[in-house]
Design a protein around this motif. Structure first.
Motif, mmCIF file in Angstrom:
data_model
loop_
_atom_site.group_PDB
_atom_site.id
_atom_site.type_symbol
_atom_site.label_atom_id
_atom_site.label_comp_id
_atom_site.label_asym_id
_atom_site.label_seq_id
_atom_site.Cartn_x
_atom_site.Cartn_y
_atom_site.Cartn_z
ATOM 1 N N HIS A 157 0.526 -1.187 0.346
ATOM 2 C CA HIS A 157 0.101 -0.007 -0.116
ATOM 3 C C HIS A 157 0.238 0.965 -0.009
ATOM 4 N N HIS A 158 1.612 1.166 0.283
ATOM 5 C CA HIS A 158 2.978 2.699 0.519
ATOM 6 C C HIS A 158 2.992 2.812 -0.902
ATOM 7 N N SER A 159 3.220 1.609 -1.729
ATOM 8 C CA SER A 159 4.202 2.094 -3.347
ATOM 9 C C SER A 159 2.828 2.442 -3.958
ATOM 10 N N ALA A 160 2.094 2.065 -3.595
ATOM 11 C CA ALA A 160 0.362 1.812 -4.265
ATOM 12 C C ALA A 160 -0.311 2.836 -3.667
ATOM 13 N N PRO A 161 -0.812 3.792 -2.459
ATOM 14 C CA PRO A 161 -1.536 4.579 -1.699
ATOM 15 C C PRO A 161 -3.165 4.348 -2.596
ATOM 16 N N TRP A 162 -3.175 4.800 -3.579
ATOM 17 C CA TRP A 162 -4.698 5.288 -4.299
ATOM 18 C C TRP A 162 -5.351 4.387 -4.601
ATOM 19 N N THR A 163 -4.580 3.194 -4.394
ATOM 20 C CA THR A 163 -5.370 1.714 -4.768
ATOM 21 C C THR A 163 -6.503 1.138 -4.326
ATOM 22 N N ILE A 164 -6.810 1.935 -2.907
ATOM 23 C CA ILE A 164 -7.145 0.931 -2.209
ATOM 24 C C ILE A 164 -9.026 2.681 -1.894
ATOM 25 N N THR A 165 -8.534 3.547 -2.672
ATOM 26 C CA THR A 165 -9.886 4.337 -3.117
ATOM 27 C C THR A 165 -10.633 3.234 -4.185
ATOM 28 N N PHE A 166 -10.399 2.657 -4.729
ATOM 29 C CA PHE A 166 -10.808 2.178 -6.187
ATOM 30 C C PHE A 166 -11.724 1.208 -5.242
ATOM 31 N N ARG A 167 -11.322 0.822 -4.235
ATOM 32 C CA ARG A 167 -12.542 -0.434 -3.468
ATOM 33 C C ARG A 167 -13.404 -0.403 -2.835
ATOM 34 N N PRO A 168 -14.706 -0.837 -3.657
ATOM 35 C CA PRO A 168 -16.221 -0.493 -2.479
ATOM 36 C C PRO A 168 -16.074 -0.681 -1.273
ATOM 37 N N PHE A 169 -16.848 -0.327 -0.745
ATOM 38 C CA PHE A 169 -17.141 -0.684 0.622
ATOM 39 C C PHE A 169 -16.483 -2.271 0.886
ATOM 40 N N PHE A 170 -17.557 -3.349 0.473
ATOM 41 C CA PHE A 170 -17.573 -4.899 0.993
ATOM 42 C C PHE A 170 -15.602 -5.110 0.681
ATOM 43 N N ASN A 171 -15.767 -4.849 -0.584
ATOM 44 C CA ASN A 171 -14.429 -5.197 -1.318
ATOM 45 C C ASN A 171 -13.473 -4.812 -0.823
ATOM 46 N N ASN A 172 -13.575 -3.566 -0.456
ATOM 47 C CA ASN A 172 -12.439 -3.130 1.048
ATOM 48 C C ASN A 172 -11.822 -3.464 2.295
ATOM 49 N N VAL A 173 -12.592 -3.601 2.679
ATOM 50 C CA VAL A 173 -12.999 -4.189 4.145
ATOM 51 C C VAL A 173 -13.258 -5.899 4.753
ATOM 52 N N HIS A 174 -13.033 -7.003 3.330
ATOM 53 C CA HIS A 174 -13.200 -7.845 3.821
ATOM 54 C C HIS A 174 -12.261 -9.031 4.116
ATOM 55 N N LYS A 175 -10.817 -8.675 4.046
ATOM 56 C CA LYS A 175 -9.831 -8.858 4.231
ATOM 57 C C LYS A 175 -9.719 -9.086 5.724
ATOM 58 N N ILE A 176 -10.274 -7.977 6.776
ATOM 59 C CA ILE A 176 -10.282 -7.759 8.091
ATOM 60 C C ILE A 176 -11.318 -8.473 8.846
ATOM 61 N N ALA A 177 -12.748 -8.431 7.618
ATOM 62 C CA ALA A 177 -13.565 -8.610 8.732
ATOM 63 C C ALA A 177 -13.307 -10.008 8.686
ATOM 64 N N LEU A 178 -13.229 -10.865 7.718
ATOM 65 C CA LEU A 178 -12.974 -12.644 8.205
ATOM 66 C C LEU A 178 -12.959 -12.898 8.662
ATOM 67 N N PRO A 179 -11.589 -12.889 9.357
ATOM 68 C CA PRO A 179 -11.019 -13.345 10.172
ATOM 69 C C PRO A 179 -12.091 -13.529 11.506
ATOM 70 N N ILE A 180 -12.782 -11.865 11.396
ATOM 71 C CA ILE A 180 -13.442 -11.458 12.319
ATOM 72 C C ILE A 180 -14.504 -12.161 12.717
ATOM 73 N N VAL A 181 -14.961 -12.381 11.930
ATOM 74 C CA VAL A 181 -17.073 -13.285 12.085
ATOM 75 C C VAL A 181 -16.512 -14.749 13.093
ATOM 76 N N PRO A 182 -15.605 -15.714 12.791
ATOM 77 C CA PRO A 182 -15.608 -16.858 14.042
ATOM 78 C C PRO A 182 -15.857 -16.291 15.675
ATOM 79 N N MET A 183 -14.045 -15.016 15.039
ATOM 80 C CA MET A 183 -14.444 -14.206 16.627
ATOM 81 C C MET A 183 -15.920 -13.977 17.506
ATOM 82 N N LEU A 184 -16.504 -13.097 16.467
ATOM 83 C CA LEU A 184 -17.340 -12.676 16.642
ATOM 84 C C LEU A 184 -18.534 -13.971 17.788
ATOM 85 N N ALA A 185 -18.502 -14.704 16.542
ATOM 86 C CA ALA A 185 -19.239 -15.747 16.781
ATOM 87 C C ALA A 185 -18.997 -16.628 18.189
ATOM 88 N N ALA A 186 -18.213 -16.881 18.212
ATOM 89 C CA ALA A 186 -17.474 -17.388 19.696
ATOM 90 C C ALA A 186 -17.690 -16.546 20.574
#
Length: 391
Positions: free
Chosen positions: A234-263
Motif C-alpha cells: 500500500h505504501h507504493s500504490a496508496p491510491w489503489t485503496i480508493t478504487f475499492r467499494p466498501f465490501f471489497n475494501n473491508v472483507h480481508k479484515i472482516a473475514l477473521p472477525i466472523v469466528p471471533m464474534l461468533a465465539a
C-alpha cells in the motif's frame, strides 16, 4: 426498527419482560431481524457487481488541478521524478495520477482546499523511498489500481457481502441481548461509557496492528501473509485503496472477525455480561470501519460532510495520515480515529516496542532498514533526538 421498539418497551417498564407474551414478542423481533439479514445476503449474493461499474463512481477517475508546489518542486529537482510525469502534466490538469509523486501532490492540493484559508502549508517531500514488500514486489508507476496479491481485484462478490451481513446480524443480536439485561438509566450510562472507552482502545489496537504488519513479516508469513503483503504494498500504490467499494475494501479484515464474534456471541448470549457484549460489538465493528476511514483519508475528493468530519478530528484526517506515508513509515499508525497517535508518537511507544522485539529475536523492523540511523538512536535510547511526525 423492530428491535428499537422492543428496547423502548423495556425502558418504559422492565417488568413487562416478566410477561411471557412480551418476552416472546421481543424474541420474535430479534428472530425476524436475523431472517431479514439472511434474505439480504441471498439477494445481494445473487447479483453481480462489475468492478468497472464501481470504479466509475470513484474519485480517481477524473481530472484534477495540478499542485503549484508540485510543479515548482519538479522544476527545482528534475532528477527525483519519473520522465512519465512530464507527459501527463499539460495545461494545468492531470488526467489520472500516474505515479506516487503526482498522487501525493493531488492529495495535498485537496487537503489545502478542504481546510480552506486557515490551512497550514504542506511541503512536498523531496523523495519517498519505497519499502521492500517481499517476493514479487515492484515499484508502482501505473495509473490503475495495483494488486499485490494474485487473484485480488476491486470487484464486490456475494461472499464479501455475506461476510458483512453475518457480522451485522450477530452484532444486532448481541446488542439486543445486552440491552435486555440492563437495569435502567445507570446501566445505560455505563454502557455508553464502555462504548466510548472501547472506541479509544480500538484506535490504539489498530495502531499496534498497523505497526506490526508494516514492519514485520512478508507474503510467506503464516496466516497473516496476505494482509502483511497488502499493507506494505500500500505504501507504493496508496491510491489503489480508493478504487475499492466498501465490501471489497473491508472483507480481508472482516473475514477473521466472523469466528471471533461468533465465539463472543456464544459465550455471552443470555448472560448478564452485557458490558462484554458491547465491547465486542464496538471493538470488532470499529476495526472493520477503520479500514473504510483509512480509504477516505486517501481519496482525492470526498463529500463535504466527510471532509468536515475529518478536519474536526472525528474521522481520520487526510493531513495526519499523510504524515505516515513518508519514509520510513515510522509513525501515525492508528487509523480508526487517529486520536491515539499524538500520545504514542510523542512517547516513542513504537520505537520502544521495536527495541523490545529486537532484544528478543534480533529481527529489525522495516523502518530501521529504510532509515539506518533510526536503529542507532533506538538502541542507544536516544529517543529525544528522534523527530516525531506531525502535520
Amino acid at each position: 426498527l423492530e428491535c428499537g421498539w422492543g428496547f423502548r418497551a423495556m425502558a418504559a417498564n422492565k417488568r413487562r419482560l416478566a410477561r411471557p407474551l412480551d418476552a416472546c414478542r421481543f424474541q420474535g423481533s430479534v428472530l425476524r431481524l436475523v431472517v431479514a439479514n439472511c434474505l439480504l445476503v441471498f439477494v445481494t449474493a445473487s447479483s453481480r457487481t462489475r468492478s468497472s461499474v464501481a470504479q466509475r463512481r470513484l474519485p480517481l477517475s477524473g481530472s484534477y488541478p495540478t499542485s503549484s508546489s508540485f510543479l515548482r518542486h519538479r522544476r527545482q529537482n528534475p532528477r527525483l521524478y519519473s520522465p512519465k510525469v512530464a507527459e501527463v502534466v499539460k495545461e494545468g490538469t492531470i488526467a489520472q495520477p500516474p505515479s506516487l509523486e503526482v498522487y501525493e501532490a493531488a492529495l495535498r492540493e485537496s487537503i489545502e482546499k478542504d481546510e480552506g484559508s486557515g490551512s497550514r502549508p504542506l511541503e512536498l517531500n523531496s523523495f519517498v523511498q519505497q519499502p521492500t514488500v517481499g517476493a514479487g514486489a515492484r515499484k508502482s508507476r501505473g495509473k490503475q489500481p495495483e494488486m499485490w496479491i494474485d487473484g485480488d481485484s476491486t470487484e464486490v462478490t456475494g461472499f464479501q457481502r455475506a461476510t458483512m451481513a453475518a457480522i451485522w446480524s450477530m452484532s444486532a443480536v448481541m446488542l439486543a441481548d445486552a440491552v435486555s439485561h440492563m437495569n435502567g438509566p445507570p446501566d445505560a450510562l455505563a454502557g455508553a461509557l464502555v462504548a466510548g472507552l472501547t472506541l479509544l482502545f480500538a484506535d490504539f489496537f489498530s495502531g499496534v496492528f498497523h505497526w506490526s504488519v508494516d514492519n514485520y513479516g512478508n507474503l510467506k508469513t503464516p496466516v497473516f501473509g496476505s494482509i502483511i503483503h497488502s499493507f506494505q504494498g500500500h505504501h507504493s500504490a496508496p491510491w489503489t485503496i480508493t478504487f475499492r467499494p466498501f465490501f471489497n475494501n473491508v472483507h480481508k479484515i472482516a473475514l477473521p472477525i466472523v469466528p471471533m464474534l461468533a465465539a463472543a456471541l456464544a459465550a455471552t448470549f443470555g448472560s448478564s455480561h452485557w458490558g462484554w457484549q458491547i465491547f465486542a460489538v464496538v471493538f470488532f465493528n470499529m476495526q472493520i470501519l477503520g479500514q473504510e476511514f483509512h480509504k477516505l483519508s486517501h481519496m482525492i475528493s470526498t463529500p463535504p460532510l466527510i471532509s468536515k468530519l475529518q478536519n474536526a478530528g472525528i474521522l481520520l484526517s487526510k493531513r495526519k495520515h499523510l504524515a505516515h506515508h513518508t519514509s520510513p513509515f515510522d509513525g501515525q499508525y492508528c487509523i480508526v480515529t487517529g486520536h491515539c497517535n499524538p500520545f504514542l508518537d510523542s512517547t516513542h511507544f513504537f520505537r520502544r516496542l521495536e527495541r523490545l522485539v529486537y532484544s528478543i529475536n534480533g529481527v529489525e523492523p522495516n523502518c530501521w532498514k529504510l532509515k539506518p540511523e533510526l536503529k542507532e538512536k533506538v538502541l542507544n535510547s536516544d529517543y529525544d533526538s528522534i523527530r516525531v511526525k506531525k502535520r
